[in-house]
Design an enzyme around this catalytic site. Structure first.
Site, PDB file in Angstrom:
ATOM      1  N   GLY A  20       0.791  -1.227   0.000  1.00 32.15           N
ATOM      2  CA  GLY A  20       0.000   0.000   0.000  1.00 32.15           C
ATOM      3  C   GLY A  20       0.821   1.275   0.000  1.00 32.15           C
ATOM      4  O   GLY A  20       0.314   2.340   0.367  1.00 32.15           O
ATOM      5  N   LYS A  50       7.301   9.105  -8.472  1.00 34.57           N
ATOM      6  CA  LYS A  50       7.810   7.732  -8.325  1.00 34.57           C
ATOM      7  C   LYS A  50       8.992   7.629  -9.277  1.00 34.57           C
ATOM      8  O   LYS A  50       8.823   7.354 -10.467  1.00 34.57           O
ATOM      9  CB  LYS A  50       6.708   6.735  -8.686  1.00 34.57           C
ATOM     10  CG  LYS A  50       7.119   5.317  -8.483  1.00 34.57           C
ATOM     11  CD  LYS A  50       5.934   4.420  -8.210  1.00 34.57           C
ATOM     12  CE  LYS A  50       6.380   2.983  -8.116  1.00 34.57           C
ATOM     13  NZ  LYS A  50       5.808   2.273  -7.002  1.00 34.57           N
TER      14      LYS A  50
END
Ligand code: GAR
Length: 439
Positions: free
Chosen positions: A18, A41
């Site tokens: 998660g 990211k």
């Protein structure tokens, strides 16, 4: 450590626990507080085809959670097709992961926002690059120097994973600013007791306990996070002052480079002036200065001039390499190459050198022998801006030492070199402060 920008680095106890959901939720929360927030990211693995386009699901979710206009490529600058450890995917796809280039892209995206939430890869120590200059997800966190948030995937075994991760984060000199419990196993036994143990042992505040949610979108998760604590932490770590990068070029023993690097550490240039040594580059693989630079924790590169057909070719390649580090100042420290006019002009105003004589006396080689033969009573060293004519640029600083009656070139060289080690660090810092005040 001075953070590269304002924000957080999100790591997790494992992959699939998660991390992306929490990164998105935190970004959403920061956006709701009125800040321009972006999620990044840097390395995403696993692409799928959607409407004829290769996309990474995590990058899509993070982009949607950001409240500024960003492209997929800005949120996920490196997207690999295979859903596996990045260093393996990179080999499979014949991709060379370029640490500095990737960091520069992350900084560029972060510069568009007020606060950035950067998601690491898998668990904390996942390898990114193998070989002579290995790089892992923990190094990425260190490169960015952001406070770390640990997402703990609540399931059997998570206590050990969480404690080891916390230990590794702190061992890298990073701040474990908080942790978040994310219930990934809805049937986990003794969940409360596990949570209590983690709360007691992690020695960091818990920013939230997120139950097992079927809808993992940011707006559903954000209310489980402790917004005042998150925002308080941002206030405690305001955006750093602009960063200034130094690139140092060496060819040999690198003692001036060492003096600059050690002074930077002792005087805390990074924390106090935002100055960092981004790279040490040598044109010789056997330069004694390279292992010293590595020991000082500096990034090193080798570009052998012997591999190039001409001076122009070498200087062009060197320029390309240096520019990857976005230098504010290029420092020649015993770099024994004459540079082409194109190279010198490219770095006009941000290229300096140290020369072991009191310029304009004794430019060129054998300076100490020549000073002794000329009967000089003093000798010294000069820091100067580099101009197209060798050893003739604008003088920035000088230091003087006596020439003693029984000096030979060797003893005089040693005395001058010791004085250089005091002169050069000061001249470098002054040059950068001057540049900052001019901007
Ligand atoms: C230093 O003495 C420097 O002044 C000189 O090379 C030595 C490098 O020592 N530079 C020149 O002669 C440039 N023309 P280091 O590698 O130990 O710093």
């Amino acid at each position: 450590m001075t953070p590269a920008f304002s924000g957080f680095f999100i790591t997790g106890t494992d992959t699939e626990i998660g991390k992306t959901a929490l990164t998105a939720a935190l970004t959403h929360l920061l956006g709701q507080s009125g800040r321009r927030a972006v999620a990044i990211k840097p390395i995403a693995a696993g692409l799928e085809q959607v409407d004829g386009r290769w996309v990474n699901d995590d990058v899509q979710r993070l982009r949607a959670a950001s409240n500024i206009e960003v492209q997929d490529q800005e949120v996920g600058p490196l997207q690999l097709r295979h859903a596996c450890a990045p260093h393996i995917a990179a080999v499979l796809e014949n991709v060379a992961i370029d640490r500095q280039a990737l960091l520069a892209e992350v900084r560029r995206t972060a510069a568009k926002a007020e606060v950035s939430v950067v998601e690491g890869v898998g668990g904390f120590c996942v390898p990114l690059v193998e070989g002579a200059s290995p790089w892992d997800s923990a190094d990425l966190a260190v490169d960015l120097a952001l406070p770390v948030v640990l997402v703990v995937g609540m399931r059997l075994g998570c206590i050990n994973h969480a404690l080891l991760s916390a230990e590794a984060i702190r061992a890298r000199g990073l701040k474990l600013v908080a942790w978040v419990a994310n219930q990934v196993d809805p049937n986990m036994g003794h969940a409360d007791a596990n949570f209590a143990t983690l709360s007691q042992r992690l020695q960091a505040p818990c920013w939230g306990r997120v139950p097992f949610l079927l809808q993992a979108d940011p707006a559903h998760i954000a209310p489980y996070l402790n917004a005042p604590a998150v925002l308080q932490e941002l206030v405690a770590h305001p955006a750093p002052s602009p960063r200034q990068n130094i690139v140092i070029l060496i060819s040999g023993s690198g003692s001036n480079m060492q003096a600059i690097a050690e002074t930077a550490q002792t005087e805390q240039w990074a924390q106090r002036h935002g100055i960092q040594i981004a790279a040490v580059i040598s044109n010789r693989a056997d330069a004694a200065g390279l292992p010293i630079a590595k020991r000082l924790g500096l990034h090193t590169e080798v570009l052998p001039h012997t591999q190039f057909a001409s001076r122009t070719d070498f200087d062009a390649a060197l320029r390309q390499l240096i520019d990857r580090f976005a230098p504010d100042l290029v420092v020649l420290a015993g770099f024994m190459r004459v540079l082409t006019p194109e190279f010198v002009q490219h770095y006009a105003g941000r290229l300096i050198n140290i020369h072991p004589s009191l310029l304009p006396a004794f430019p060129g080689l054998n300076t100490h022998q020549r000073a002794i033969e000329a009967g000089c009573k003093v000798a010294g060293a000069t820091v100067h801006e580099v101009s197209v004519e060798v050893d003739q640029g604008h003088i920035l600083a000088q230091t003087v030492v006596p020439v003693l009656p029984d000096d030979d070139a060797e003893t005089l060289a040693q005395r001058v070199l010791a004085a250089e080690h005091r002169l050069y660090p000061t001249a470098v810092r002054q040059k950068l402060s001057q540049k900052l005040s001019q901007n």
